[in-house]
Motif scaffolding. Structure first.
Motif, mmCIF file in Angstrom:
data_model
loop_
_atom_site.group_PDB
_atom_site.id
_atom_site.type_symbol
_atom_site.label_atom_id
_atom_site.label_comp_id
_atom_site.label_asym_id
_atom_site.label_seq_id
_atom_site.Cartn_x
_atom_site.Cartn_y
_atom_site.Cartn_z
ATOM 1 N N ASP A 54 0.839 -1.199 0.000
ATOM 2 C CA ASP A 54 0.000 0.000 0.000
ATOM 3 C C ASP A 54 0.876 1.252 0.000
ATOM 4 O O ASP A 54 1.761 1.409 0.852
ATOM 5 N N PHE A 55 0.603 2.142 -0.951
ATOM 6 C CA PHE A 55 1.285 3.435 -0.985
ATOM 7 C C PHE A 55 0.333 4.465 -0.388
ATOM 8 O O PHE A 55 -0.822 4.561 -0.807
ATOM 9 N N PRO A 56 0.786 5.241 0.626
ATOM 10 C CA PRO A 56 -0.133 6.180 1.296
ATOM 11 C C PRO A 56 -0.669 7.240 0.335
ATOM 12 O O PRO A 56 0.083 7.798 -0.474
ATOM 13 N N GLU A 57 -1.973 7.510 0.416
ATOM 14 C CA GLU A 57 -2.594 8.509 -0.458
ATOM 15 C C GLU A 57 -2.368 9.930 0.054
ATOM 16 O O GLU A 57 -2.413 10.878 -0.736
ATOM 17 N N ASP A 58 -2.137 10.070 1.362
ATOM 18 C CA ASP A 58 -1.974 11.405 1.951
ATOM 19 C C ASP A 58 -0.893 11.380 3.022
ATOM 20 O O ASP A 58 -0.606 10.335 3.616
ATOM 21 N N LEU A 59 -0.337 12.557 3.271
ATOM 22 C CA LEU A 59 0.477 12.796 4.450
ATOM 23 C C LEU A 59 -0.373 13.581 5.432
ATOM 24 O O LEU A 59 -1.001 14.586 5.066
ATOM 25 N N LEU A 60 -0.440 13.115 6.677
ATOM 26 C CA LEU A 60 -1.180 13.819 7.717
ATOM 27 C C LEU A 60 -0.203 14.765 8.419
ATOM 28 O O LEU A 60 0.711 14.326 9.131
ATOM 29 N N VAL A 61 -0.404 16.064 8.202
ATOM 30 C CA VAL A 61 0.544 17.075 8.681
ATOM 31 C C VAL A 61 -0.089 17.861 9.826
ATOM 32 O O VAL A 61 -1.186 18.425 9.672
ATOM 33 N N THR A 62 0.576 17.874 10.966
ATOM 34 C CA THR A 62 0.127 18.671 12.108
ATOM 35 C C THR A 62 0.756 20.049 12.009
ATOM 36 O O THR A 62 1.988 20.175 11.938
ATOM 37 N N ILE A 63 -0.091 21.084 11.985
ATOM 38 C CA ILE A 63 0.418 22.462 11.855
ATOM 39 C C ILE A 63 -0.063 23.299 13.032
ATOM 40 O O ILE A 63 -1.097 23.007 13.647
ATOM 41 N N ARG A 64 0.721 24.377 13.335
ATOM 42 C CA ARG A 64 0.403 25.256 14.474
ATOM 43 C C ARG A 64 0.376 26.700 13.996
ATOM 44 O O ARG A 64 1.286 27.156 13.301
ATOM 45 N N ASP A 65 -0.705 27.415 14.384
ATOM 46 C CA ASP A 65 -0.827 28.834 14.027
ATOM 47 C C ASP A 65 -2.004 29.415 14.790
ATOM 48 O O ASP A 65 -2.694 28.696 15.543
ATOM 49 N N LYS A 66 -2.280 30.687 14.566
ATOM 50 C CA LYS A 66 -3.434 31.318 15.195
ATOM 51 C C LYS A 66 -4.717 30.752 14.606
ATOM 52 O O LYS A 66 -4.755 30.298 13.460
ATOM 53 N N GLY A 67 -5.791 30.839 15.400
ATOM 54 C CA GLY A 67 -7.051 30.216 15.017
ATOM 55 C C GLY A 67 -7.607 30.714 13.701
ATOM 56 O O GLY A 67 -8.145 29.926 12.907
ATOM 57 N N ASN A 68 -7.476 32.040 13.427
ATOM 58 C CA ASN A 68 -8.050 32.553 12.186
ATOM 59 C C ASN A 68 -7.329 31.998 10.959
ATOM 60 O O ASN A 68 -7.939 31.724 9.927
ATOM 61 N N THR A 69 -6.022 31.776 11.037
ATOM 62 C CA THR A 69 -5.265 31.199 9.927
ATOM 63 C C THR A 69 -5.623 29.723 9.745
ATOM 64 O O THR A 69 -5.816 29.255 8.623
ATOM 65 N N LEU A 70 -5.722 28.993 10.851
ATOM 66 C CA LEU A 70 -6.082 27.573 10.773
ATOM 67 C C LEU A 70 -7.500 27.385 10.231
ATOM 68 O O LEU A 70 -7.771 26.437 9.487
ATOM 69 N N LEU A 71 -8.396 28.300 10.600
ATOM 70 C CA LEU A 71 -9.770 28.226 10.081
ATOM 71 C C LEU A 71 -9.781 28.383 8.567
ATOM 72 O O LEU A 71 -10.552 27.701 7.867
ATOM 73 N N ASN A 72 -8.923 29.225 8.063
ATOM 74 C CA ASN A 72 -8.819 29.409 6.609
ATOM 75 C C ASN A 72 -8.350 28.124 5.927
ATOM 76 O O ASN A 72 -8.858 27.762 4.852
ATOM 77 N N TYR A 73 -7.383 27.415 6.542
ATOM 78 C CA TYR A 73 -6.933 26.131 5.985
ATOM 79 C C TYR A 73 -8.090 25.135 5.897
ATOM 80 O O TYR A 73 -8.258 24.424 4.913
ATOM 81 N N GLN A 74 -8.889 25.100 6.964
ATOM 82 C CA GLN A 74 -9.965 24.121 7.018
ATOM 83 C C GLN A 74 -11.104 24.433 6.056
ATOM 84 O O GLN A 74 -11.743 23.532 5.508
ATOM 85 N N LEU A 75 -11.347 25.707 5.827
ATOM 86 C CA LEU A 75 -12.506 26.093 5.012
ATOM 87 C C LEU A 75 -12.181 26.247 3.527
ATOM 88 O O LEU A 75 -13.012 25.919 2.673
ATOM 89 N N THR A 76 -10.999 26.741 3.196
ATOM 90 C CA THR A 76 -10.735 27.097 1.791
ATOM 91 C C THR A 76 -9.469 26.489 1.201
ATOM 92 O O THR A 76 -9.356 26.391 -0.015
ATOM 93 N N LYS A 77 -8.521 26.067 2.012
ATOM 94 C CA LYS A 77 -7.227 25.646 1.482
ATOM 95 C C LYS A 77 -7.299 24.281 0.807
ATOM 96 O O LYS A 77 -7.862 23.332 1.349
ATOM 97 N N ARG A 78 -6.740 24.202 -0.398
ATOM 98 C CA ARG A 78 -6.586 22.937 -1.104
ATOM 99 C C ARG A 78 -5.098 22.748 -1.389
ATOM 100 O O ARG A 78 -4.488 23.549 -2.100
ATOM 101 N N PHE A 79 -4.527 21.676 -0.845
ATOM 102 C CA PHE A 79 -3.090 21.462 -0.981
ATOM 103 C C PHE A 79 -2.762 20.749 -2.290
ATOM 104 O O PHE A 79 -3.495 19.848 -2.725
ATOM 105 N N TYR A 80 -1.664 21.160 -2.917
ATOM 106 C CA TYR A 80 -1.176 20.482 -4.118
ATOM 107 C C TYR A 80 -0.484 19.176 -3.725
ATOM 108 O O TYR A 80 0.122 19.087 -2.649
ATOM 109 N N PRO A 81 -0.548 18.165 -4.582
ATOM 110 C CA PRO A 81 0.077 16.888 -4.229
ATOM 111 C C PRO A 81 1.600 16.998 -4.090
ATOM 112 O O PRO A 81 2.250 17.759 -4.813
ATOM 113 N N ILE A 82 2.132 16.213 -3.163
ATOM 114 C CA ILE A 82 3.570 16.030 -3.037
ATOM 115 C C ILE A 82 3.946 14.843 -3.927
ATOM 116 O O ILE A 82 3.413 13.745 -3.746
ATOM 117 N N ASN A 83 4.805 15.048 -4.898
ATOM 118 C CA ASN A 83 5.155 14.005 -5.860
ATOM 119 C C ASN A 83 6.420 13.255 -5.438
ATOM 120 O O ASN A 83 7.445 13.868 -5.124
#
Length: 317
Positions: A54-83
């Motif tokens: 099995d090749f993993p489909e995603d990397l689970l990345v733990t990130i730290r920042d202020k709540g308003n920035t993290l909320l933006n990641y959760q609502l609008t951010k789409r990450f590009y694939p790591i090749n």
């Protein structure tokens, strides 16, 4: 709305909303940690290479920042694939093990400057592969499909009809066909077209692994033709006299084939041996030939009277 109690209620709600906004602003101004998914792709894999783990489909990345920035990641951010480039890590051991931290820069490049990466899971990208031999195998449907009332499925078509299977020699010998994932379609009343995935297994790879499934659907209609009764294997000097000499054959056929079905496509044959062994006075009519694509065939009359008649040579000619 203009009463004193209503004004007091609106005043209370106004200050409640203001208080909630202040609370939300203070809350979002604090630092938090969340986990986001970053897609992971294995690229430049040759067709004869089979990934056997099995090749993993995603990397689970733990990130730290202020709540308003993290909320933006959760609502609008789409990450590009790591090749992960297969060609760069190909080796004789047929086993690749990479530290996920090697791709930390590619992840950070997609984050805000204030955001810090705390952890990446899995910590190791690990996979095995083999160099498979190949052969062509037919595609087969796996599932349950049924037409609507008065309709029928006239064919099952795949595009392509065959795919290439890659696998180690021992596994390759056991693969006789490529089966689709389970397809369930009921009450089909029009031609169905859809892309379906093929069912792979560990150490087996199909190319392509997605095919087009086409289920042509036609509507049944009823048709009747008159078919002559023919005597066969009668000795010289004898002939069959049937009453009636023709029977009416009624059947269901798809509308698209209605005009193609002719009386000559059916044959009612009566052999001399059958009549000699017959115990009753009537013969039960049987179809000896009928075309493909017809169903619910009925014959009228279902029984006939007959005579085995002696004929002279001149009458036979």
């Amino acid at each position: 709305m203009l009463s004193k109690s209503s004004k007091e209620l609106f005043t209370f709600l106004f200050f409640l909303v203001i208080a909630a906004l202040f609370w939300l602003e203070q809350t979002l101004d604090r630092e938090y940690e969340i986990e986001v998914k970053v897609p992971l792709k294995l690229k430049n894999v040759p067709e004869n290479i089979v990934i056997t783990s099995d090749f993993p489909e995603d990397l689970l990345v733990t990130i730290r920042d202020k709540g308003n920035t993290l909320l933006n990641y959760q609502l609008t951010k789409r990450f590009y694939p790591i090749n992960v480039d297969f060609a760069e890590h190909q080796n004789r051991r047929h086993h690749v093990s990479l530290l996920s931290n090697n791709y930390n820069k590619a992840i950070v490049a997609q984050l805000a400057s204030s955001t810090a990466v705390s952890a990446i899971k899995p910590d190791t990208i690990d996979y095995y592969y083999s160099e498979g031999k190949s052969k062509k195998v037919p595609v087969r449907l796996q599932g349950r499909v049924s037409p609507g009332q008065q309709y029928y499925i006239s064919d099952t078509i795949f595009n392509p009809t065959q795919v290439t299977v890659y696998a180690p020699q021992g596994a390759l010998d056991t693969v006789k066909a490529a089966y689709t994932k389970f397809v369930e379609e009921t009450q089909i009343e029009d031609t169905l077209r859809r892309q379906v995935e093929l069912v792979g297994s560990r150490g087996v790879k199909f190319v392509p692994d997605v095919v087009e499934l086409v289920l042509p659907v036609d509507i049944y209609t009823e048709k009747s033709v008159e078919v002559p009764i023919e005597g066969v294997n009668f000795p010289a000097g004898k002939t069959l006299r049937a009453f009636p000499s023709k029977v009416k054959v009624t059947f269901h056929v798809g509308l698209s084939k209605y005009l193609d079905i002719k009386p000559d496509d059916f044959r009612v044959l009566v052999s001399y041996e059958e009549l000699r062994k017959l115990e009753g006075e009537k013969y039960q009519v049987k179809l000896k030939k009928q075309p493909q694509g017809v169903s619910q065939v009925r014959i009228y009359p279902s029984q006939i009277d007959f005579l085995i008649e002696n004929v002279t040579k001149d009458e036979a000619d």
